[in-house]
Design an enzyme around this catalytic site. Structure first.
Site, mmCIF file in Angstrom:
data_model
loop_
_atom_site.group_PDB
_atom_site.id
_atom_site.type_symbol
_atom_site.label_atom_id
_atom_site.label_comp_id
_atom_site.label_asym_id
_atom_site.label_seq_id
_atom_site.Cartn_x
_atom_site.Cartn_y
_atom_site.Cartn_z
ATOM 1 N N ASP A 17 0.694 -1.143 0.100
ATOM 2 C CA ASP A 17 0.047 -0.037 0.062
ATOM 3 C C ASP A 17 0.920 1.125 0.055
ATOM 4 O O ASP A 17 1.978 1.233 0.041
ATOM 5 C CB ASP A 17 -1.067 -0.057 1.038
ATOM 6 N N PHE A 38 6.801 2.567 -4.049
ATOM 7 C CA PHE A 38 8.033 2.738 -3.781
ATOM 8 C C PHE A 38 8.773 4.137 -3.893
ATOM 9 O O PHE A 38 9.812 4.471 -3.545
ATOM 10 C CB PHE A 38 9.133 1.843 -4.122
ATOM 11 N N HIS A 41 11.022 -9.025 -0.293
ATOM 12 C CA HIS A 41 10.833 -7.604 -0.300
ATOM 13 C C HIS A 41 11.904 -6.799 0.106
ATOM 14 O O HIS A 41 12.825 -7.331 1.075
ATOM 15 C CB HIS A 41 9.693 -7.417 0.780
ATOM 16 N N TYR A 96 2.898 4.586 0.885
ATOM 17 C CA TYR A 96 3.708 5.267 2.015
ATOM 18 C C TYR A 96 2.723 5.818 2.871
ATOM 19 O O TYR A 96 1.885 6.905 2.350
ATOM 20 C CB TYR A 96 4.487 6.209 1.849
#
Length: 227
Positions: free
Chosen positions: A69, A82, A191, A71
């Protein structure tokens, strides 16, 4: 009844036959967002929620990076997974992405954390959930965004040219892997968050490997440069 949320999805995506969603199917999500917005700051701003789909069309998509989701810190989210706007400090996951990017491609540190240049080069920087309540990670998960994102991924998979998915972490893999079929492909790794980057993200060389995969299939490489 017309859905403002549905109509705000870029036409190249929402009108594609593979998208598979109609306006009425987003009513619950639209109601949830309207209620949230009366009580809390919701990120990213409305105008930026579909930035990934505006900057990268289905026909221009060559690589998909699927985040979780947005930031949830003030000013961070601007619609690309990102990525952060110019002037915003780098979040930990993005710092790790840049460490691997430098090690893989030999680039100097980028001037900021804005990844729009990747998006314009054909990298669909998509989150699994497209909004979040400020300060509360995963607060909008399970409210309907996943259905929209699956529709987007169906449009990606409907493209005839080979597209590579870079799936970092189990949630991204769970959402996207069942939809991927030839001529498309996927690379999986941990991740890039500080909790997992050392378990297989560092050293995975996703950027150079992605370009090698594309070129092997007669596709132009992505310009991963920043700055």
């Amino acid at each position: 009844m017309s859905s403002a949320l549905f109509q705000s999805i870029p036409a190249a995506w929402r009108n594609h036959p593979a998208f598979g969603l109609r306006e009425g199917q987003l009513a619950d999500l639209e109601d949830f967002l309207a209620l949230e917005e009366t009580s809390y700051p919701v990120l990213p701003p409305k105008a930026a929620r579909f930035s990934a789909l505006e900057l990268t069309s289905p026909t221009n998509t060559r690589v998909v990076i699927l985040g979780q989701d947005p930031y949830h810190g003030p000013g961070q989210a601007h619609g690309l997974c990102f990525s952060v706007s110019v002037g915003i400090p780098l979040p930990p996951s993005l710092r790790n992405i840049f460490k691997e990017w430098q090690a893989d491609l030999g680039h100097l540190p980028p001037p900021n954390g804005n990844l729009e240049r990747w998006a314009r080069s054909g990298v669909l920087l998509l989150n699994s959930v497209l909004t979040v309540r400020q300060g509360e990670a995963q607060s909008h998960a399970g409210k309907g965004w996943e259905t929209v994102v699956q529709g987007v991924l169906r449009v990606v998979v409907a493209q005839r040219h080979p597209i590579l998915f870079l799936l970092w972490g189990a949630p991204a893999r769970k959402l996207a892997e069942p939809l991927i079929q030839e001529p498309h492909g996927a690379f999986f790794s941990a991740h890039p968050s500080p909790l997992s980057a050392y378990r297989g993200f560092f050293g995975s060389r996703p950027f150079s490997r992605a370009n090698a995969w594309l070129e092997e299939r007669g596709q132009p490489p992505v310009d991963w440069a920043l700055g």
